[in-house]
Design an enzyme around this catalytic site. Structure first.
Site, PDB file in Angstrom:
ATOM      1  CG  HIS A  47      -1.590  -6.801   1.626  1.00  0.00           C
ATOM      2  ND1 HIS A  47      -2.850  -5.637   1.503  1.00  0.00           N
ATOM      3  CD2 HIS A  47      -2.241  -7.405   2.554  1.00  0.00           C
ATOM      4  CE1 HIS A  47      -3.635  -5.636   2.292  1.00  0.00           C
ATOM      5  NE2 HIS A  47      -3.397  -6.945   3.199  1.00  0.00           N
ATOM      6  NE  ARG A  71       0.722   4.847   0.651  1.00  0.00           N
ATOM      7  CZ  ARG A  71       1.356   3.997   0.714  1.00  0.00           C
ATOM      8  NH1 ARG A  71       2.637   3.857   0.796  1.00  0.00           N
ATOM      9  NH2 ARG A  71       0.886   2.778   0.121  1.00  0.00           N
ATOM     10  CB  CYS A 110      -5.356  -3.854   0.265  1.00  0.00           C
ATOM     11  SG  CYS A 110      -4.832  -2.635   1.436  1.00  0.00           S
ATOM     12  CE  LYS A 151       6.894  -3.972   5.586  1.00  0.00           C
ATOM     13  NZ  LYS A 151       6.543  -2.628   5.086  1.00  0.00           N
ATOM     14  CD  GLN A 202       1.276   0.538  -3.731  1.00  0.00           C
ATOM     15  OE1 GLN A 202       0.103   0.187  -3.763  1.00  0.00           O
ATOM     16  NE2 GLN A 202       2.123   0.387  -2.827  1.00  0.00           N
ATOM     17  CG  HIS A 231      -4.235  -7.248  -2.829  1.00  0.00           C
ATOM     18  ND1 HIS A 231      -4.419  -5.877  -3.572  1.00  0.00           N
ATOM     19  CD2 HIS A 231      -3.968  -6.740  -1.549  1.00  0.00           C
ATOM     20  CE1 HIS A 231      -3.946  -5.214  -2.747  1.00  0.00           C
ATOM     21  NE2 HIS A 231      -3.520  -5.451  -1.571  1.00  0.00           N
ATOM     22  CG  ASP A 291      -1.264  -3.011  -4.584  1.00  0.00           C
ATOM     23  OD1 ASP A 291      -0.655  -3.715  -3.998  1.00  0.00           O
ATOM     24  OD2 ASP A 291      -2.072  -2.183  -3.903  1.00  0.00           O
TER      25      ASP A 291
END
Length: 647
Positions: A515, A367, A338, A469, A385, A389, A387
């Site tokens: 997100h 991570r 993000c 979320k 991911q 946004h 991912d």
């Protein structure tokens, strides 16, 4: 008089303090016998779960908890964990007990012991548990001072338990639970007696570091499951058997898809066939981005620590971040994408007419997960991911969330998942942002699901530190649930990082940031696909669509010609020209779960055909190469999971 209000609104009065058990018995002897605990709410206080022995001394609302309640099942499992410790101490007095929580579908308890527990030990422990349960001993709550409790446990050689109690801050009273000659630290509540624990099974033993720290002693963790009814446990154990057969780690080895090794803990070595699966997933998701207004971007892997501090990640997530240094600057290896996407948004000035702006990235993240939590591809340290946004106005927020839910439903269906559970995770205790902002964000998510006709549950306190979320959970072929997709509302990060757009009045505004991820971690999702399909992936995802096997040396050139023709049409095909018997070839490729095995001999060569065998003993007989190609192409284009439909 003490007035007890029951869930149906009826009231019962008692002249003196009354236990939960006595209230239940006053409603009916059957309920008194079935009661495991009570849910008590005193005026001005939240409801709390208490033992049936709990004495109610003032007016209160009360619900009786039985084994039909989710709380009742957790209570059974927690009490069975204590029964496990009781049995271990009975059989192995030198063992030390540590902690034994409830987990999904069961429980575990960690022990320190001089030698590893064996399968024979587990059998003996389980028999001892059953014996102790039959004694139907009362489970009694006792309250001790912290110092007395520490002294007691040190005195009986339970160093770990004494350490836990000594680490509890303040001088609050400590609750212990006693059953027979076994006593254990616990907040409770527990079932009234061991006789309530009738259906349980120990499933495995594994290693676990004390307090999850690899610098500490390795303990032995005994896992078990417990249920209110035997038929429920039988169904669960059957599911475990199926899960073991479908384990993606085993299938990954057998099908030569990927491997792990000690030099790269929590990271994956992808083999050609496994990477072929990855590519199909990525290409599909890339088309999803194109079709739904996303612009694909790519942000750096490392960012200066100052940026992670601005976003709040460093204060809230630093224990899970890898860092590196260069030229006296500290960088964080990104655990999520993000902040990078905000920088891309900030690189230009945006008008309200451009919103929503949707960015998507196949972002590689790292991570620092504890080594004990790593689990194949399900829990890794390095992952990618899908991912994305979305930067939008508050007015666009609800529709963007609803549109994302619709998109996610289609994607999951294409991968073979049609049952989705929806949860709204609300503000956690550790968070950033004002309560009014959280109120607005939580309402938008709930309204979007209601507008989409989705029934949802609320998971109190389980949101991200920067926003609430929606969590989307899939149900697989054997009934397991997997939380995958998510969409999170964030009013805080774009403001912290200076994201702006120009509104219709030529004023600068901070956009709302969403997100969102559909698959989540590619690695975890591919592991789910492998397990859901037991390795027999549908043709559009399978590493190979077909193998062409020759019966004899004379038919080998034709087999090679057919394979090349299929490859030229875009199919993932190859030929097997070995001088092995055809039955052996067919068996080997069947075990590799290749969707189609094409057998060719002199007869097929003369006719220009192939003999088609589909996965699952499907015999399509003799087809021309063109007819087979058309059939296979249809299955791939329509993403069918069953082989052999009409072309």
């Amino acid at each position: 008089m003490i007035c007890i209000t029951l869930p149906d609104g009826s009231k019962r009065s008692f002249e003196q303090p009354v236990s939960v058990h006595d209230v239940a018995h006053s409603i009916g002897p059957g309920l008194g016998k079935a009661a495991l605990a009570g849910r008590v709410a005193y005026p001005g206080q939240l409801a709390q779960l208490v033992d049936t022995s709990h004495l109610i001394e003032q007016d209160a609302n009360l619900a009786i908890v039985t084994d039909k309640d989710p709380d009742g099942l957790d209570l059974i499992r927690h009490s069975t964990a204590h029964l496990l410790a009781y049995a271990v101490k009975s059989l192995f007095p030198d063992a030390q007990v540590t902690i034994g929580p409830v987990i999904e579908n069961g429980f575990y308890y960690d022990f320190s012991y001089k030698r590893p527990f064996t399968p024979e030990d587990l059998d003996a422990i389980e028999k001892k548990m059953a014996e102790l349960a039959r004694l139907d001993q009362p489970v009694v709550r006792e309250e001790w001072s912290r110092d007395d409790a520490v002294k007691f446990f040190r005195g009986i050689g339970e160093a770990y338990k004494a350490e836990i109690i000594a680490s509890i801050p303040g001088n609050e009273t400590i609750s212990l639970y006693r059953e027979g000659d076994f006593i254990d630290l616990c907040r409770g509540p527990h079932v009234p007696s061991t006789g309530r624990l009738r259906v349980f099974k120990l499933t495995s033993v594994a290693g676990a570091y004390w307090r999850g720290d690899s610098n500490n002693e390795m303990l032995q963790r005994i896992y078990g499951t417990a249920w209110a009814r035997k038929e429920d446990q039988d169904a669960y154990l059957h599911m475990l058997e199926q899960a073991e057969l479908r384990d993606h780690r085993r299938i990954g080895r057998e099908l030569d898809l990927f491997h792990f090794q000690e030099e790269a803990p929590g990271l994956i070595f992808w083999h050609p066939k496994g990477w072929a699966i990855w590519q199909q997933v990525e290409q599909y998701m890339r088309q999803v981005y194109v079709d739904n207004g996303y612009q694909e971007v790519k942000a750096p892997q490392i960012l200066d620590l100052s940026l992670w501090k601005k976003t709040g990640h460093w204060d809230n997530y630093k224990e899970n971040m890898f860092t590196t240094e260069s030229e006296n600057r500290v960088y964080g290896l990104k655990p999520m994408n993000c902040p990078g996407h905000v920088q891309i948004f900030n690189a230009g000035l945006h008008s309200y007419r451009e919103l929503p702006v949707r960015y998507g990235e196949f972002g590689q993240c790292h991570r620092n997960e504890p080594s004990g939590s790593l689990h194949g591809m399900m829990r890794v340290r390095g992952f990618t991911q899908d991912d994305g946004h979305i930067f939008c106005t508050e007015d666009q927020l609800q529709e963007e969330c609803a549109a994302f839910t619709r998109l996610l439903q289609k994607v999951y269906a294409d991968f073979g998942f049609t049952e989705i559970l929806y949860k709204v995770a609300t503000r956690p205790e550790k968070r950033i942002g004002e309560d009014a902002v959280w109120d607005k964000a939580e309402k938008a998510l709930m309204d979007s699901l209601e507008a989409s006709g989705c029934h949802y549950e609320v998971s109190e306190g389980e949101g991200a530190f920067y926003g609430p979320k929606i969590e989307y959970t899939l149900k697989d072929a054997i009934g397991r649930h997997w939380q995958c997709g998510t969409i999170q509302v964030d009013f805080s990060m774009p403001k912290r990082l200076g994201a702006e757009y120009v509104d219709a009045s030529d004023q600068r505004r901070t956009p709302v940031m969403l997100h969102r991820a559909i698959l989540g971690s590619f690695e975890r999702f591919i592991a789910m696909l492998i397990e859901n399909h037991a390795g027999a992936l549908p043709p559009w995802l399978a590493p190979h669509h077909a193998v062409v096997c020759c019966i004899s040396e004379s038919s080998a050139p034709y087999a090679e010609e057919v394979a090349k023709a299929l490859v030229q049409q875009g199919f993932r095909a190859f030929s097997d020209l070995r001088g092995e018997k055809i039955t052996r070839k067919v068996r080997e490729h069947s075990l590799q779960k290749i969707p189609y095995i094409l057998v060719v001999g002199d007869k097929e060569r003369a006719a220009g055909t192939v003999s088609v065998r589909g996965r699952g003993n499907l015999d399509l007989g003799s087809l021309s190469v063109a007819d087979f190609s058309a059939r296979l192409l249809n299955e791939i284009r329509t993403r069918q999971t069953v082989l052999g439909p009409a072309a």
